[in-house]
Design a protein around this motif. Structure first.
Motif, PDB file in Angstrom:
ATOM      1  N   ILE A   9       0.841  -1.211   0.086  1.00  0.00           N
ATOM      2  CA  ILE A   9      -0.066   0.145  -0.073  1.00  0.00           C
ATOM      3  C   ILE A   9       0.960   1.260  -0.052  1.00  0.00           C
ATOM      4  N   ALA A  10       1.785   1.115   0.766  1.00  0.00           N
ATOM      5  CA  ALA A  10       2.705   2.510   0.902  1.00  0.00           C
ATOM      6  C   ALA A  10       3.492   2.657  -0.627  1.00  0.00           C
ATOM      7  N   PHE A  11       3.895   1.605  -1.090  1.00  0.00           N
ATOM      8  CA  PHE A  11       4.543   1.926  -2.643  1.00  0.00           C
ATOM      9  C   PHE A  11       3.572   2.517  -3.565  1.00  0.00           C
ATOM     10  N   ALA A  12       2.550   1.780  -3.687  1.00  0.00           N
ATOM     11  CA  ALA A  12       1.195   2.092  -4.508  1.00  0.00           C
ATOM     12  C   ALA A  12       0.643   3.566  -4.291  1.00  0.00           C
ATOM     13  N   THR A  13       0.633   3.995  -3.132  1.00  0.00           N
ATOM     14  CA  THR A  13       0.400   5.394  -2.522  1.00  0.00           C
ATOM     15  C   THR A  13       1.109   6.254  -3.202  1.00  0.00           C
ATOM     16  N   GLN A  14       2.493   5.979  -3.349  1.00  0.00           N
ATOM     17  CA  GLN A  14       3.383   7.012  -3.744  1.00  0.00           C
ATOM     18  C   GLN A  14       3.602   7.053  -5.392  1.00  0.00           C
ATOM     19  N   PHE A  15       3.716   5.514  -5.640  1.00  0.00           N
ATOM     20  CA  PHE A  15       4.008   5.451  -7.141  1.00  0.00           C
ATOM     21  C   PHE A  15       3.140   4.769  -8.078  1.00  0.00           C
ATOM     22  N   ASP A  16       1.952   4.209  -7.767  1.00  0.00           N
ATOM     23  CA  ASP A  16       1.046   3.410  -8.571  1.00  0.00           C
ATOM     24  C   ASP A  16      -0.173   3.308  -8.071  1.00  0.00           C
TER      25      ASP A  16
ATOM     26  N   LEU B 290      -4.040  -0.428  -3.625  1.00  0.00           N
ATOM     27  CA  LEU B 290      -4.235   0.751  -2.399  1.00  0.00           C
ATOM     28  C   LEU B 290      -4.983  -0.025  -1.294  1.00  0.00           C
ATOM     29  N   SER B 291      -5.984  -0.946  -1.478  1.00  0.00           N
ATOM     30  CA  SER B 291      -6.838  -1.505  -0.516  1.00  0.00           C
ATOM     31  C   SER B 291      -7.298  -2.778  -1.084  1.00  0.00           C
ATOM     32  N   ASP B 292      -8.067  -3.591   0.086  1.00  0.00           N
ATOM     33  CA  ASP B 292      -8.806  -4.873  -0.022  1.00  0.00           C
ATOM     34  C   ASP B 292      -9.952  -4.440  -0.801  1.00  0.00           C
ATOM     35  N   GLU B 293     -10.599  -3.287  -0.168  1.00  0.00           N
ATOM     36  CA  GLU B 293     -12.018  -3.055  -0.950  1.00  0.00           C
ATOM     37  C   GLU B 293     -11.514  -2.587  -2.428  1.00  0.00           C
ATOM     38  N   GLY B 294     -10.688  -1.858  -2.840  1.00  0.00           N
ATOM     39  CA  GLY B 294     -10.560  -1.548  -4.350  1.00  0.00           C
ATOM     40  C   GLY B 294      -9.938  -2.582  -5.184  1.00  0.00           C
ATOM     41  N   ALA B 295      -9.663  -3.671  -4.373  1.00  0.00           N
ATOM     42  CA  ALA B 295      -8.988  -4.708  -5.056  1.00  0.00           C
ATOM     43  C   ALA B 295      -9.939  -5.806  -5.339  1.00  0.00           C
TER      44      ALA B 295
ATOM     45  N   VAL C 103      -2.842  -6.731  -4.488  1.00  0.00           N
ATOM     46  CA  VAL C 103      -1.680  -6.974  -5.200  1.00  0.00           C
ATOM     47  C   VAL C 103      -0.523  -6.003  -5.122  1.00  0.00           C
ATOM     48  N   ALA C 104       0.651  -6.291  -5.147  1.00  0.00           N
ATOM     49  CA  ALA C 104       1.725  -5.502  -5.485  1.00  0.00           C
ATOM     50  C   ALA C 104       1.878  -4.801  -6.933  1.00  0.00           C
ATOM     51  N   SER C 105       2.264  -3.615  -6.849  1.00  0.00           N
ATOM     52  CA  SER C 105       2.430  -3.063  -8.468  1.00  0.00           C
ATOM     53  C   SER C 105       3.656  -3.746  -8.705  1.00  0.00           C
TER      54      SER C 105
ATOM     55  N   LYS D 142       2.972 -13.114 -12.721  1.00  0.00           N
ATOM     56  CA  LYS D 142       1.969 -13.495 -11.801  1.00  0.00           C
ATOM     57  C   LYS D 142       1.798 -12.457 -10.617  1.00  0.00           C
ATOM     58  N   PRO D 143       0.440 -12.215 -10.085  1.00  0.00           N
ATOM     59  CA  PRO D 143       0.537 -11.001  -9.253  1.00  0.00           C
ATOM     60  C   PRO D 143       1.260 -11.582  -7.830  1.00  0.00           C
ATOM     61  N   VAL D 144       1.792 -10.654  -7.175  1.00  0.00           N
ATOM     62  CA  VAL D 144       2.600 -10.686  -5.864  1.00  0.00           C
ATOM     63  C   VAL D 144       1.594 -10.027  -4.856  1.00  0.00           C
ATOM     64  N   ARG D 145       1.280 -10.950  -3.816  1.00  0.00           N
ATOM     65  CA  ARG D 145       0.199 -10.612  -2.794  1.00  0.00           C
ATOM     66  C   ARG D 145       0.969 -10.479  -1.387  1.00  0.00           C
TER      67      ARG D 145
END
Length: 148
Positions: A26-33, A39-44, A53-55, A90-93
Protein backbone atom coordinates in the motif's frame (compact mmCIF):
# COMPACT_ATOMS: atom_id res chain seq x y z
CA UNK A 1 34.97 -7.55 -4.87
CA UNK A 2 33.81 -9.06 -8.14
CA UNK A 3 34.96 -7.49 -11.40
CA UNK A 4 33.87 -7.89 -15.01
CA UNK A 5 36.33 -10.78 -15.46
CA UNK A 6 34.56 -12.75 -12.72
CA UNK A 7 31.30 -13.08 -14.68
CA UNK A 8 31.02 -16.12 -16.95
CA UNK A 9 27.99 -17.07 -19.08
CA UNK A 10 26.02 -19.75 -17.26
CA UNK A 11 26.93 -18.55 -13.75
CA UNK A 12 23.84 -18.66 -11.49
CA UNK A 13 23.20 -17.17 -8.06
CA UNK A 14 20.15 -16.73 -5.80
CA UNK A 15 19.33 -13.77 -3.57
CA UNK A 16 16.74 -13.11 -0.90
CA UNK A 17 14.33 -13.92 0.58
CA UNK A 18 12.01 -11.00 1.23
CA UNK A 19 8.50 -11.33 2.70
CA UNK A 20 6.16 -8.78 1.11
CA UNK A 21 3.89 -7.06 3.62
CA UNK A 22 0.44 -5.59 3.05
CA UNK A 23 1.70 -2.29 4.46
CA UNK A 24 4.61 -2.00 2.02
CA UNK A 25 2.34 -2.83 -0.95
CA UNK A 26 0.00 0.00 0.00
CA UNK A 27 2.82 2.44 0.84
CA UNK A 28 4.55 1.87 -2.51
CA UNK A 29 1.30 2.13 -4.44
CA UNK A 30 0.22 5.28 -2.61
CA UNK A 31 3.37 7.03 -3.77
CA UNK A 32 4.07 5.46 -7.18
CA UNK A 33 1.15 3.43 -8.59
CA UNK A 34 -2.16 4.49 -7.00
CA UNK A 35 -4.46 2.03 -8.74
CA UNK A 36 -7.33 0.63 -6.62
CA UNK A 37 -6.08 -3.00 -6.65
CA UNK A 38 -2.77 -1.84 -5.11
CA UNK A 39 -4.27 0.50 -2.49
CA UNK A 40 -6.83 -1.47 -0.47
CA UNK A 41 -8.65 -4.76 -0.07
CA UNK A 42 -11.91 -3.01 -0.92
CA UNK A 43 -10.53 -1.47 -4.12
CA UNK A 44 -9.03 -4.81 -5.15
CA UNK A 45 -12.00 -7.06 -4.33
CA UNK A 46 -13.83 -6.50 -7.63
CA UNK A 47 -10.68 -6.31 -9.78
CA UNK A 48 -9.36 -9.10 -11.99
CA UNK A 49 -7.04 -10.01 -9.08
CA UNK A 50 -9.82 -10.50 -6.49
CA UNK A 51 -7.61 -9.07 -3.76
CA UNK A 52 -4.74 -6.75 -2.96
CA UNK A 53 -1.66 -7.14 -5.20
CA UNK A 54 1.70 -5.40 -5.39
CA UNK A 55 2.46 -3.07 -8.26
CA UNK A 56 4.72 -4.65 -10.85
CA UNK A 57 7.02 -1.67 -10.33
CA UNK A 58 7.15 -2.57 -6.63
CA UNK A 59 8.15 -6.13 -7.54
CA UNK A 60 10.87 -4.81 -9.86
CA UNK A 61 12.09 -2.48 -7.10
CA UNK A 62 12.21 -5.35 -4.60
CA UNK A 63 14.18 -7.40 -7.12
CA UNK A 64 16.70 -4.59 -7.47
CA UNK A 65 16.97 -4.11 -3.70
CA UNK A 66 17.72 -7.80 -3.18
CA UNK A 67 20.35 -7.63 -5.92
CA UNK A 68 22.07 -4.57 -4.45
CA UNK A 69 22.05 -6.00 -0.90
CA UNK A 70 23.58 -9.38 -1.67
CA UNK A 71 25.11 -9.12 -5.15
CA UNK A 72 25.74 -5.75 -6.83
CA UNK A 73 26.97 -4.15 -3.60
CA UNK A 74 29.96 -6.50 -3.65
CA UNK A 75 30.90 -5.83 -7.28
CA UNK A 76 32.49 -3.12 -9.41
CA UNK A 77 29.06 -2.20 -10.83
CA UNK A 78 29.05 1.02 -12.83
CA UNK A 79 25.28 1.09 -13.30
CA UNK A 80 23.04 -0.02 -16.12
CA UNK A 81 22.27 1.38 -19.57
CA UNK A 82 18.85 -0.29 -19.39
CA UNK A 83 16.69 -3.36 -19.69
CA UNK A 84 15.93 -5.45 -22.74
CA UNK A 85 12.87 -7.07 -21.20
CA UNK A 86 10.64 -6.89 -18.14
CA UNK A 87 7.64 -9.19 -17.67
CA UNK A 88 5.18 -9.52 -14.81
CA UNK A 89 3.82 -13.07 -14.96
CA UNK A 90 1.88 -13.58 -11.72
CA UNK A 91 0.55 -11.19 -9.09
CA UNK A 92 2.50 -10.69 -5.87
CA UNK A 93 0.29 -10.72 -2.79
CA UNK A 94 0.74 -9.83 0.87
CA UNK A 95 2.73 -12.55 2.63
CA UNK A 96 4.50 -13.78 -0.50
CA UNK A 97 8.16 -14.61 0.02
CA UNK A 98 10.28 -13.52 -2.94
CA UNK A 99 13.76 -14.50 -4.03
CA UNK A 100 15.75 -13.67 -7.15
CA UNK A 101 17.62 -16.10 -9.39
CA UNK A 102 20.30 -14.42 -11.53
CA UNK A 103 21.97 -16.03 -14.54
CA UNK A 104 24.83 -14.50 -16.51
CA UNK A 105 23.81 -14.61 -20.18
CA UNK A 106 26.84 -12.89 -21.70
CA UNK A 107 29.90 -10.85 -20.78
CA UNK A 108 31.32 -8.51 -23.43
CA UNK A 109 34.39 -6.29 -22.94
CA UNK A 110 33.90 -2.70 -24.06
CA UNK A 111 35.69 -1.90 -27.33
CA UNK A 112 35.79 1.84 -26.69
CA UNK A 113 36.39 1.90 -22.91
CA UNK A 114 38.93 -0.71 -21.81
CA UNK A 115 38.22 -0.13 -18.10
CA UNK A 116 34.80 -1.84 -18.29
CA UNK A 117 32.57 -4.51 -19.79
CA UNK A 118 28.88 -5.22 -20.22
CA UNK A 119 27.19 -8.21 -18.59
CA UNK A 120 23.72 -9.32 -19.61
CA UNK A 121 21.79 -10.81 -16.66
CA UNK A 122 18.57 -12.83 -16.78
CA UNK A 123 16.60 -12.54 -13.55
CA UNK A 124 13.66 -14.54 -12.31
CA UNK A 125 11.73 -13.44 -9.25
CA UNK A 126 10.11 -16.48 -7.63
CA UNK A 127 7.59 -16.77 -4.82
CA UNK A 128 7.37 -19.32 -1.98
CA UNK A 129 5.61 -21.79 -4.32
CA UNK A 130 8.59 -21.54 -6.73
CA UNK A 131 6.35 -19.79 -9.27
CA UNK A 132 8.07 -17.22 -11.48
CA UNK A 133 6.29 -13.92 -10.85
CA UNK A 134 8.62 -11.63 -12.84
CA UNK A 135 11.43 -11.91 -15.37
CA UNK A 136 13.95 -9.29 -16.37
CA UNK A 137 16.79 -9.17 -18.88
CA UNK A 138 19.19 -6.44 -17.77
CA UNK A 139 22.43 -4.97 -19.02
CA UNK A 140 24.94 -4.00 -16.32
CA UNK A 141 28.33 -2.34 -16.70
CA UNK A 142 31.16 -3.60 -14.49
CA UNK A 143 34.64 -2.25 -14.00
CA UNK A 144 37.61 -4.37 -15.09
CA UNK A 145 40.01 -5.74 -12.52
CA UNK A 146 42.75 -3.18 -11.78
CA UNK A 147 46.14 -4.14 -13.16
CA UNK A 148 49.03 -4.59 -10.75
Amino acid sequence: MRYFEDFQPGDVSEHGPHVVSREEIIAFATQFDPQPFHLSDEGARDSIFGGLVASGWHTASLCHRLLVQSFLGQTSSLGSPGLDELRWLKPVRPGDTLRVRVEVVSATPSRSKPDRGAVKLRMEVRNQKDEVVMTELANVLFGRRPQG
